[in-house]
Design a protein around this motif. Structure first.
Motif, PDB file in Angstrom:
ATOM      1  N   SER A 111      -3.724  -4.230   7.611  1.00 56.32           N
ATOM      2  CA  SER A 111      -2.719  -4.760   6.679  1.00 56.32           C
ATOM      3  C   SER A 111      -2.817  -4.092   5.306  1.00 56.32           C
ATOM      4  O   SER A 111      -1.797  -3.878   4.646  1.00 56.32           O
ATOM      5  CB  SER A 111      -2.814  -6.283   6.565  1.00 56.32           C
ATOM      6  OG  SER A 111      -4.064  -6.673   6.080  1.00 56.32           O
ATOM      7  N   GLU A 112      -4.027  -3.744   4.882  1.00 54.01           N
ATOM      8  CA  GLU A 112      -4.178  -3.029   3.610  1.00 54.01           C
ATOM      9  C   GLU A 112      -3.547  -1.646   3.705  1.00 54.01           C
ATOM     10  O   GLU A 112      -2.831  -1.220   2.787  1.00 54.01           O
ATOM     11  CB  GLU A 112      -5.658  -2.934   3.224  1.00 54.01           C
ATOM     12  CG  GLU A 112      -6.249  -4.266   2.831  1.00 54.01           C
ATOM     13  CD  GLU A 112      -7.766  -4.306   2.795  1.00 54.01           C
ATOM     14  OE1 GLU A 112      -8.309  -5.341   2.362  1.00 54.01           O
ATOM     15  OE2 GLU A 112      -8.435  -3.324   3.215  1.00 54.01           O
ATOM     16  N   ARG A 113      -3.795  -0.951   4.822  1.00 44.44           N
ATOM     17  CA  ARG A 113      -3.189   0.374   5.005  1.00 44.44           C
ATOM     18  C   ARG A 113      -1.662   0.255   5.049  1.00 44.44           C
ATOM     19  O   ARG A 113      -0.953   1.064   4.455  1.00 44.44           O
ATOM     20  CB  ARG A 113      -3.735   1.051   6.267  1.00 44.44           C
ATOM     21  CG  ARG A 113      -5.178   1.524   6.106  1.00 44.44           C
ATOM     22  CD  ARG A 113      -5.642   2.409   7.257  1.00 44.44           C
ATOM     23  NE  ARG A 113      -5.584   1.754   8.555  1.00 44.44           N
ATOM     24  CZ  ARG A 113      -6.552   0.993   9.078  1.00 44.44           C
ATOM     25  NH1 ARG A 113      -7.677   0.814   8.406  1.00 44.44           N
ATOM     26  NH2 ARG A 113      -6.420   0.446  10.263  1.00 44.44           N
ATOM     27  N   SER A 114      -1.162  -0.753   5.715  1.00 45.58           N
ATOM     28  CA  SER A 114       0.282  -0.960   5.800  1.00 45.58           C
ATOM     29  C   SER A 114       0.865  -1.255   4.416  1.00 45.58           C
ATOM     30  O   SER A 114       1.909  -0.720   4.040  1.00 45.58           O
ATOM     31  CB  SER A 114       0.580  -2.111   6.763  1.00 45.58           C
ATOM     32  OG  SER A 114       1.945  -2.394   6.773  1.00 45.58           O
ATOM     33  N   ARG A 115       0.198  -2.103   3.663  1.00 45.74           N
ATOM     34  CA  ARG A 115       0.662  -2.476   2.321  1.00 45.74           C
ATOM     35  C   ARG A 115       0.688  -1.259   1.397  1.00 45.74           C
ATOM     36  O   ARG A 115       1.593  -1.108   0.582  1.00 45.74           O
ATOM     37  CB  ARG A 115      -0.267  -3.546   1.746  1.00 45.74           C
ATOM     38  CG  ARG A 115       0.179  -4.145   0.438  1.00 45.74           C
ATOM     39  CD  ARG A 115      -0.712  -5.300  -0.020  1.00 45.74           C
ATOM     40  NE  ARG A 115      -0.881  -6.290   1.026  1.00 45.74           N
ATOM     41  CZ  ARG A 115      -2.047  -6.521   1.666  1.00 45.74           C
ATOM     42  NH1 ARG A 115      -3.134  -5.864   1.342  1.00 45.74           N
ATOM     43  NH2 ARG A 115      -2.117  -7.420   2.612  1.00 45.74           N
ATOM     44  N   LEU A 116      -0.299  -0.391   1.539  1.00 45.29           N
ATOM     45  CA  LEU A 116      -0.397   0.785   0.682  1.00 45.29           C
ATOM     46  C   LEU A 116       0.561   1.900   1.094  1.00 45.29           C
ATOM     47  O   LEU A 116       1.004   2.677   0.252  1.00 45.29           O
ATOM     48  CB  LEU A 116      -1.828   1.334   0.698  1.00 45.29           C
ATOM     49  CG  LEU A 116      -2.863   0.540  -0.067  1.00 45.29           C
ATOM     50  CD1 LEU A 116      -4.260   0.965   0.324  1.00 45.29           C
ATOM     51  CD2 LEU A 116      -2.646   0.703  -1.563  1.00 45.29           C
ATOM     52  N   GLY A 117       0.845   2.006   2.384  1.00 43.28           N
ATOM     53  CA  GLY A 117       1.611   3.144   2.885  1.00 43.28           C
ATOM     54  C   GLY A 117       0.739   4.391   2.877  1.00 43.28           C
ATOM     55  O   GLY A 117      -0.376   4.393   2.346  1.00 43.28           O
ATOM     56  N   ASP A 118       1.248   5.455   3.466  1.00 43.92           N
ATOM     57  CA  ASP A 118       0.454   6.684   3.587  1.00 43.92           C
ATOM     58  C   ASP A 118       0.021   7.245   2.240  1.00 43.92           C
ATOM     59  O   ASP A 118      -1.145   7.607   2.054  1.00 43.92           O
ATOM     60  CB  ASP A 118       1.230   7.763   4.358  1.00 43.92           C
ATOM     61  CG  ASP A 118       1.372   7.426   5.831  1.00 43.92           C
ATOM     62  OD1 ASP A 118       0.574   6.603   6.340  1.00 43.92           O
ATOM     63  OD2 ASP A 118       2.283   7.981   6.480  1.00 43.92           O
ATOM     64  N   SER A 119       0.951   7.304   1.289  1.00 41.13           N
ATOM     65  CA  SER A 119       0.589   7.885  -0.014  1.00 41.13           C
ATOM     66  C   SER A 119      -0.402   6.991  -0.754  1.00 41.13           C
ATOM     67  O   SER A 119      -1.302   7.490  -1.440  1.00 41.13           O
ATOM     68  CB  SER A 119       1.829   8.148  -0.866  1.00 41.13           C
ATOM     69  OG  SER A 119       2.477   6.940  -1.190  1.00 41.13           O
ATOM     70  N   GLY A 120      -0.280   5.683  -0.612  1.00 42.10           N
ATOM     71  CA  GLY A 120      -1.232   4.768  -1.250  1.00 42.10           C
ATOM     72  C   GLY A 120      -2.617   4.884  -0.652  1.00 42.10           C
ATOM     73  O   GLY A 120      -3.620   4.874  -1.382  1.00 42.10           O
ATOM     74  N   VAL A 121      -2.685   4.986   0.665  1.00 37.77           N
ATOM     75  CA  VAL A 121      -3.988   5.169   1.333  1.00 37.77           C
ATOM     76  C   VAL A 121      -4.621   6.475   0.863  1.00 37.77           C
ATOM     77  O   VAL A 121      -5.817   6.518   0.544  1.00 37.77           O
ATOM     78  CB  VAL A 121      -3.842   5.137   2.873  1.00 37.77           C
ATOM     79  CG1 VAL A 121      -5.134   5.586   3.551  1.00 37.77           C
ATOM     80  CG2 VAL A 121      -3.449   3.744   3.335  1.00 37.77           C
TER      81      VAL A 121
END
Length: 169
Positions: A111-121
């Protein structure tokens, strides 16, 4: 307020990384919840304030050190702390998350990865891996300056599940 939440977020990621590396860098005890972290942080802050104002005895100093260890206070941004962690992690056989963004990203929940999206991760990984570079250039002022610039350029947003559940993020 967001600085305090970032501090907790840093604690959680340090906890996860240390748990992943294992061995002698494994955190003692369970991961603190946000309220538990806040109570522990206030106690540490009170002791630190007392040290500055009036000094303290050996028992209080041990408690301050213990609280600092529990909170992993300064883990990401203290070059000496980072260097000590990396030396211990290498002695434990290292871990891919110490140098590979994809392995570091695996420390995040789905869920953290999803919330951040690829660029956020990518930003989260770049930021924390840049923090780990603080250990290397401790004797090179230009290298240290470059490391701090990378850290500042990649400061991640608030994203942890524990913060979303409290409505803080």
């Amino acid at each position: 307020m967001s600085e305090m939440l970032r501090e907790y977020q840093g604690y959680v990621l340090a906890y996860r990384l240390r748990a992943a590396v294992g061995g002698r860098v494994t955190p003692g005890g369970e991961q603190l919840t946000l309220p538990e972290y806040a109570v522990t942080r206030i106690e540490r802050q009170d002791l630190a304030r007392s040290l500055i104002k009036q000094g303290m005895g050996a028992a209080q100093m041990r408690r301050l050190d213990s609280l600092s260890d529990t909170l992993m206070f300064g883990f990401w941004l203290n070059p000496a702390e980072v260097a000590a962690f990396l030396r211990a992690a290498i002695d434990e056989g290292s871990h891919p998350a110490l140098g590979h963004p994809a392995a570091f990203a695996a420390l995040l929940t789905a869920s953290e990865r999803s919330r951040l999206g690829d660029s956020g991760v990518q930003r989260v990984c770049a930021h924390h891996l840049a923090c780990l570079t603080l250990a290397a250039p401790m004797l090179d002022p230009d290298g240290l300056s470059r490391a701090w610039q990378r850290i500042e350029d990649t400061t991640p947003p608030l994203f942890l599940d524990e913060l979303v559940a409290t409505g803080a993020a």
